[in-house]
Design an enzyme around this catalytic site. Structure first.
Site, PDB file in Angstrom:
ATOM      1  N   TYR A  55      77.377  73.512  39.089  1.00 32.51           N
ATOM      2  CA  TYR A  55      76.534  73.182  40.236  1.00 32.51           C
ATOM      3  C   TYR A  55      76.543  74.347  41.239  1.00 32.51           C
ATOM      4  CZ  TYR A  55      76.549  68.291  38.656  1.00 32.51           C
ATOM      5  OH  TYR A  55      76.400  67.132  37.930  1.00 32.51           O
ATOM      6  N   SER A 206      71.643  59.854  38.261  1.00 29.30           N
ATOM      7  CA  SER A 206      70.193  59.820  38.441  1.00 29.30           C
ATOM      8  C   SER A 206      69.645  58.399  38.565  1.00 29.30           C
ATOM      9  CB  SER A 206      69.489  60.547  37.290  1.00 29.30           C
ATOM     10  OG  SER A 206      68.141  60.822  37.619  1.00 29.30           O
ATOM     11  N   LEU A 208      67.927  57.240  40.884  1.00 25.17           N
ATOM     12  CA  LEU A 208      66.597  57.296  41.514  1.00 25.17           C
ATOM     13  C   LEU A 208      65.619  58.113  40.667  1.00 25.17           C
ATOM     14  CD1 LEU A 208      67.553  57.795  45.278  1.00 25.17           C
ATOM     15  CD2 LEU A 208      67.145  55.674  44.021  1.00 25.17           C
ATOM     16  N   GLY A 211      64.289  61.336  42.030  1.00 22.55           N
ATOM     17  CA  GLY A 211      63.485  61.173  43.244  1.00 22.55           C
ATOM     18  C   GLY A 211      62.261  60.299  43.086  1.00 22.55           C
TER      19      GLY A 211
END
Length: 536
Positions: A55, A206, A208, A211
């Site tokens: 990351y 994840s 969502l 997004g």
């Protein structure tokens, strides 16, 4: 914040975990603000923080380490290894060489003496699972790692990893981290049931759907993507793909459903993931403190059966709206190169190395298969083929026994005037009274098309009664009548005797014979290898 036990580790974790992928150059570049976000999460009761070495190229781990300097013992720290961390060919993957170096680098960036959960970020087809589990077991024994996990592993590799750990005396994976959301329900088919079956803790990411489930992308307005989405995951927003067009259609129905339920869409999406019994904790990845506060409020949301039924109507269980959203797919070599040395145009065996396999980005991937095939390696391949064939025969036999069990159940239940699907539904209603037809179908007992006729038949015979839901009148709840309870008790006795008989026959008479035959084949191949050590 509610807590639960992470699989069978005994480690207590919050039901919501803080994911830090968006902390650093990929999202929140202000380190001071990122640290304040982490402290807000800890103050709200979150005690699990998930990061990874890749990351923002290690920047995320450094931010986490600095933020936890005075609060390290309050937190379960999880990180991952697999993706490239430099240009060298051995600074990636799941090999012993790389994991040994990667764990030391992560410990240094995190500023800690231990990693509470060390996860393999993706499967690595170039590295034997035995090699990976071996080095992870060493790290556990040395105290550098408390527990180990996997991420994005298909169900078959989860099972294989447990088999390898059991046979080799390694520490098995304690957790699995799959993507799971209303838009990506494919893991409901096999991954989540497999994790439940083997006591593997589940952390989902994840929730969502990158997004989409914030409601930000809707209508005909052009999609405004940040650098992370446009550079790393553009396929999840490409409106030339039918799956992404379908997201546009479904999101309107979900926004309407969330409004009827009186909650924001983000909380509906998170509560849906938390509702699954296999999920221990859901990882949220806010970029700002305001986003964090909104997401944490989902911890108190409970979805009733009516809302879950509506979600099932929009996105059927076990389906992914956009199959290309999958972040890991099994790579396969072309058939000729999977044989011993391949075959030439005239059918002759090739003695040279296998050609390189194309990577996901079109680059060439080199591996151990570049070495010429010796007789020993050919024997190993043949032994694997024999093993696979024997496993298929065992699987076919089990399938035949299961078919025999079903037909025998049908015959035994006929005097009671009930068939196997009807008996299955009656048993479910005995355990969970008040289920709707859609809820029964969601549990995989019979197909949704069959469920309506099954319930109508049982209701007509006085075994089941259906009443409208007290709030949602269009939902019919099914319950057993007194006659239905009596019939289930009688049917249970009949079925139990049949299952005991057939399972004992399978275990004692057949399985040992198959294993003995497999051993004989392996021994014969071993003798053949020893007799021709120099052949190519």
């Amino acid at each position: 914040m509610r807590t639960t036990t992470l699989g069978r580790t005994g480690i207590k974790v919050s039901r919501m975990a803080l994911g830090t992928m968006m902390l650093g150059s990929w999202g929140q570049r202000d380190h001071a603000e990122a640290e304040r976000l982490i402290h807000d999460a800890l103050d709200a009761g979150v005690n699990l923080i998930d990061t990874a070495d890749m990351y923002s190229d290690g920047e995320s781990e450094r931010i986490v380490g600095k933020a936890l300097r005075e609060r390290r013992d309050e937190v379960v720290v999880a990180t991952k290894v697999h993706f490239p961390m430099g240009d060298g060919p051995n600074r990636r993957g799941n090999s012993r060489m790389w994991i040994r170096r990667a764990v030391e680098e992560s410990l240094r960036r995190l500023g800690t003496d231990r990693i509470d959960l060390y996860q393999i970020h993706r499967p690595d087809p170039d590295t034997d699972l035995d090699e990976t589990l071996s080095v992870l077991t060493d790290l556990v024994r040395e105290g550098k790692v408390m527990a180990i996990g996997s991420s994005d592993f298909p169900a078959e590799q989860l099972v294989e990893s447990r088999w390898v750990a059991d046979r080799r005396g390694h520490t098995p994976f304690h957790t699995e981290q799959p993507p799971y959301s209303i838009f990506m329900r494919g893991v409901e088919r096999a991954v989540l049931p497999t994790a439940q079956r083997h006591g593997v803790g589940v952390l989902t990411w994840s929730p969502l759907a990158s997004g989409w489930l914030t409601g930000r992308y809707r209508g005909d307005a052009p999609l405004e993507l940040n650098d992370f989405r446009s550079n790393l995951i553009p396929h999840k927003f490409d409106l030339t793909l039918p799956g992404n067009v379908r997201k546009h259609q479904v999101i309107e129905g979900l926004i309407e459903l969330a409004a009827e339920a009186g909650i924001p869409l983000t909380r509906l999406a998170l509560a849906f993931v938390l509702n699954h019994p296999a999920v221990d904790s859901v990882i949220i990845g806010p970029r700002t403190r305001e986003q964090l506060a909104d997401l944490l409020a989902a911890d108190t949301v409970e979805l009733d059966e009516a809302v879950l039924d509506r979600i099932d109507e929009l996105v059927p269980p076990g389906t992914d709206l956009n199959p290309s959203d999958a972040d890991y797919t099994t790579r396969r070599r072309p058939l000729p190169t999977r044989l011993c040395g391949g075959a030439g145009p005239d059918g002759a065996r090739a003695a040279g190395p296998l050609p390189a396999r194309p990577g996901r980005d079109g680059s060439s991937i080199q591996n151990e298969s570049q070495q010429p095939y010796t007789t020993k390696r050919c024997a190993g391949t043949l032994r694997g083929m024999v093993s696979s064939a024997m496993e298929r025969r065992i699987g076919d036999h089990i399938k035949r026994v299961e078919q025999e069990l079903t037909s025998t159940k049908h015959a035994a239940l006929r005097p009671l005037k009930v068939n196997v699907p009807q008996y299955t539904v009656l048993r479910a209603l005995q355990l969970e009274p008040g289920l709707s037809g859609a809820a029964l179908a969601r549990r995989g007992m019979v197909t949704p098309q069959t469920m309506s006729s099954v319930l109508s038949n049982l209701e007509g015979r006085g075994l089941v009664e259906r009443r409208p839901h007290p709030i949602h009148q269009h939902i019919l709840e099914a319950r057993l009548t007194r006659t239905g309870h009596a019939l289930v008790r009688r049917a249970d006795e009949v079925v139990r005797e049949i299952e005991d008989l057939l399972s004992s026959r399978l275990g004692e008479d057949e399985a040992d014979g198959f294993l003995a035959q497999l051993d004989r084949c392996s021994q014969a191949l071993g003798d053949w290898t020893a007799a021709r050590p120099a052949a190519k």
